[in-house]
Design an enzyme around this catalytic site. Structure first.
Site, PDB file in Angstrom:
ATOM      1  CG  ASP A   3      -0.209   0.231   2.519  1.00 58.97           C
ATOM      2  OD1 ASP A   3       0.687  -0.581   2.808  1.00 58.97           O
ATOM      3  OD2 ASP A   3      -0.517   1.202   3.239  1.00 58.97           O
ATOM      4  CD  GLU A  38       3.929   1.414   7.101  1.00 59.31           C
ATOM      5  OE1 GLU A  38       4.539   1.898   8.078  1.00 59.31           O
ATOM      6  OE2 GLU A  38       3.742   2.044   6.038  1.00 59.31           O
TER       7      GLU A  38
END
Length: 452
Positions: A92, A156
């Protein structure tokens, strides 16, 4: 680059690495599904899963984590009796911010001036590719000498803790002898560095209300309490005159012992405008690695274009507080919320909400795995000695893994050196750093497996 079969193999794989990073960067995998479609993150997760299957990983799975995102897991058996190493990265990314500020499109990997530009190129899709390169180089030179677990996180950057909660509920899944977190980076490009500490963080949303609705500023301004003005007062209370963070009850006098960060270098890396001073006091290393730091991430209020002459009835802000090792993030959250409430003026109604949190982390850089990494980095970087630095950012998973597996050694390396400009516009990765760090990781796994 040293003359070594591993280095030669990695060099031959770099065109493939660029092609794969191009594919991976193209996914708009921002794990904020109010901004970007969830399907983009899911497609990126499938890409990572397919890459692991191609490399022979077993038990490859898309793990549905409690925050609504997916992490990708795979396991590659090693020789009998070999140690197990967990390789971590995240797929991500941060949103690209103002796309008009990018020289080239943020989700198109573009080579320019010897660097590869694109959101996630360094943080941390490049980390995924780095792990793959290291494993491929080992396979081509005698085989992978350890058992490998691979985990690619899907949220994250949001700090929502999906993988942390999943790991706690499945404590055997990520168990390993050593954990390599590929989400840090060298202190400077060309200077091999491991990250010894990470600051923790908390995210708090604060909302201030003063009126039932907006009022005409000519008719009521001057006596009617302005919620936006009240919020500005609250936010200003979080800093001393010199810009130091001041949260009531929170220690802010930590000192960093070790590698220092020259102010001129920091100004250049941070692209501070001429004539603008740095904030805080103490050394730069003290300020960014050993002390708390507050940042106002966003404010909800009327934009300038289209604004009307009104006294604002309500306003809100999102605040990030980074906390150094030795400070409990949960306690820092309580102190921050109490500070915001205590410093709200005029009896305005104030609400605070915690929306993210992660603990600080400190590594043991004297452990056997770090000795093996020091030798590997020195070889990959033509004899330069490994340095240990702090990192102002947070990787909340580190503390979760440290608590679950207290005997495991945790190493932090990666591609996010200052020129990478992670989280900013025009993020990039140095292909030379990608190549050298991939070589270093492969050499580390060889040395770690044999105890050399």
């Amino acid at each position: 680059m040293p003359s070594h079969p591993i280095a030669e193999t990695v060099a031959s794989l770099m065109p493939r690495a660029k092609a794969e990073l191009t594919e991976l960067v193209a996914f708009k995998s921002v794990a904020d599904f109010e901004q970007y479609p969830k399907s983009e993150s899911e497609a990126a997760a499938r890409w990572v899963a397919d890459a692991l299957r191609t490399e022979g990983f077993q038990d490859v799975a898309l793990l549905d984590t409690p925050d609504g995102t997916q992490s990708v897991y795979g396991y590659l058996p090693g020789p009998e009796g070999a140690p197990t190493v967990l390789l971590y990265a995240h797929y991500d990314v941060q949103p690209p911010l103002d796309e008009s500020g990018w020289t080239t499109p943020p989700f198109e990997l573009t080579e320019r001036d010897g660097r590869w530009y694109g959101r996630g190129s360094a943080d941390c899709k490049g980390g995924v590719v780095m792990h793959l390169l290291a494993l491929r180089a080992l396979k081509a030179n005698g085989g992978i000498p350890v058992a490998v677990k691979f985990i690619a996180e899907g949220s994250e950057e949001q700090g929502t803790g999906g993988l942390e909660r999943y790991a706690e509920a499945h404590p055997d899944l990520l168990r390993a002898d050593t954990i390599v977190i590929g989400d840090a980076g060298n202190f400077r490009a060309g200077l091999p560095t491991v990250t010894a500490t990470l600051r923790g963080m908390t995210l708090v949303r604060v909302e201030v209300d003063t009126l039932e609705g907006n009022l005409h500023s000519g008719q009521f301004g001057g006596a009617a309490p302005d919620a936006l003005a009240a919020l500005v007062r609250v936010l200003d209370s979080l800093r001393a005159e010199d810009g130091s963070t001041t949260v009531d009850g929170l220690d802010s006098i930590g000192v960093w012992e070790g590698l220092q960060y020259a102010e001129d270098d920091f100004r250049r890396d941070a692209k501070v405008l001429d004539g603008v001073g740095l904030i805080g006091e103490g050394t730069v290393a003290d300020r960014i690695w050993a002390r708390p730091a507050v940042t106002v991430l966003g404010i909800d209020c009327p934009p300038v274009v289209g604004a009307t002459p009104s006294v604002q009835a309500g306003a809100r802000a999102l605040i990030s507080l980074r906390v150094p090792p030795g400070v409990d993030a949960a306690e820092a959250t309580k102190l921050l919320r109490a500070h915001l409430e205590a410093h709200t003026p005029w009896g305005a109604r104030v609400r605070t909400e915690q929306v993210g949190q992660g603990q600080a982390f400190r590594a043991d850089v004297t452990s056997p795995a770090y000795e093996a990494m020091a030798a590997a980095l020195s070889e990959a970087y033509d004899g330069r000695q490994m340095q240990a630095s702090g990192m102002g950012g947070s990787i909340p998973l580190c503390n979760t893994l440290g608590a679950l597996y207290p005997e495991a050694e945790i190493l932090l390396i990666g591609l996010s050196e200052p020129e990478a400009q992670i989280h900013a516009v025009n993020e990039s990765v140095s292909p030379d750093e990608l190549e050298r760090m991939s070589v270093a990781e492969a050499l580390f796994l060889q040395r770690y497996a044999t105890g050399a």
